[in-house]
Design an enzyme around this catalytic site. Sequence first.
Site, mmCIF file in Angstrom:
data_model
loop_
_atom_site.group_PDB
_atom_site.id
_atom_site.type_symbol
_atom_site.label_atom_id
_atom_site.label_comp_id
_atom_site.label_asym_id
_atom_site.label_seq_id
_atom_site.Cartn_x
_atom_site.Cartn_y
_atom_site.Cartn_z
ATOM 1 N N ASP A 15 16.782 45.542 30.539
ATOM 2 C CA ASP A 15 15.438 45.747 30.159
ATOM 3 C C ASP A 15 14.618 46.605 30.400
ATOM 4 O O ASP A 15 13.913 46.560 31.631
ATOM 5 C CB ASP A 15 14.677 44.383 30.310
ATOM 6 C CG ASP A 15 13.251 43.950 29.535
ATOM 7 O OD1 ASP A 15 13.255 44.621 28.430
ATOM 8 O OD2 ASP A 15 12.635 43.567 30.120
ATOM 9 N N GLU A 75 18.404 46.222 25.361
ATOM 10 C CA GLU A 75 17.721 45.805 24.079
ATOM 11 C C GLU A 75 17.219 47.091 23.261
ATOM 12 O O GLU A 75 16.690 48.054 23.912
ATOM 13 C CB GLU A 75 16.558 45.009 24.638
ATOM 14 C CG GLU A 75 15.858 44.033 23.183
ATOM 15 C CD GLU A 75 14.908 43.022 23.742
ATOM 16 O OE1 GLU A 75 15.429 42.099 23.692
ATOM 17 O OE2 GLU A 75 13.791 43.405 23.916
ATOM 18 N N ASP A 148 11.196 40.583 33.396
ATOM 19 C CA ASP A 148 12.068 41.437 33.024
ATOM 20 C C ASP A 148 13.658 41.273 33.533
ATOM 21 O O ASP A 148 14.394 41.534 32.879
ATOM 22 C CB ASP A 148 11.559 42.690 33.866
ATOM 23 C CG ASP A 148 10.118 43.103 33.560
ATOM 24 O OD1 ASP A 148 9.772 43.692 32.555
ATOM 25 O OD2 ASP A 148 9.280 42.303 34.139
#
Length: 163
Positions: A15, A75, A148
């Site tokens: 992330d 992502e 996170d």
Amino acid sequence: MLKTNSNQRIILGIDPGTAITGFGLIEVAGQTLRLIRYGCITTPAGMAHAQRLLCIHTELKKIIVAQKPDAVAVEKLFFYNNAKTASAVGEARGVVSLTVAQAKLPLYEFTPLQVKQAVSAYGKASKLQVQKMVAMILKLKEIPKPDDAADALAVAICCANSL
């Protein structure tokens, strides 16, 4: 390519962010997912931007060398209302992509919708719902913290389900 001579593989979920880059490593063995490690790469607020990016690269490289993942998942960027935030996250994501390419590992990208669907079976799940599902899927007693790291684990789980 992922290892074909073994039923087990390690997936590193990322992330990205300049202040905090979450990471999560899971082992996939058939239908079983097992937590290996999770955490965050943090950079001090007062550090020069270029130095923050270098720190992310250096620390991510250490994680890759130590854990030897078979694949990395990140992502995809989604729309940000703040262009400055989007730019910084995009740069951190670029550093992640470069580090992964240098390690000659496959990089898989997933949208937030894909991650939510893979983890919670609902594309509009809340952050808390996704985090609770991450804990349940990996048989953890608590939700991984900080957010996170939990998000990075969700990306790794999405990748495992996709492969």
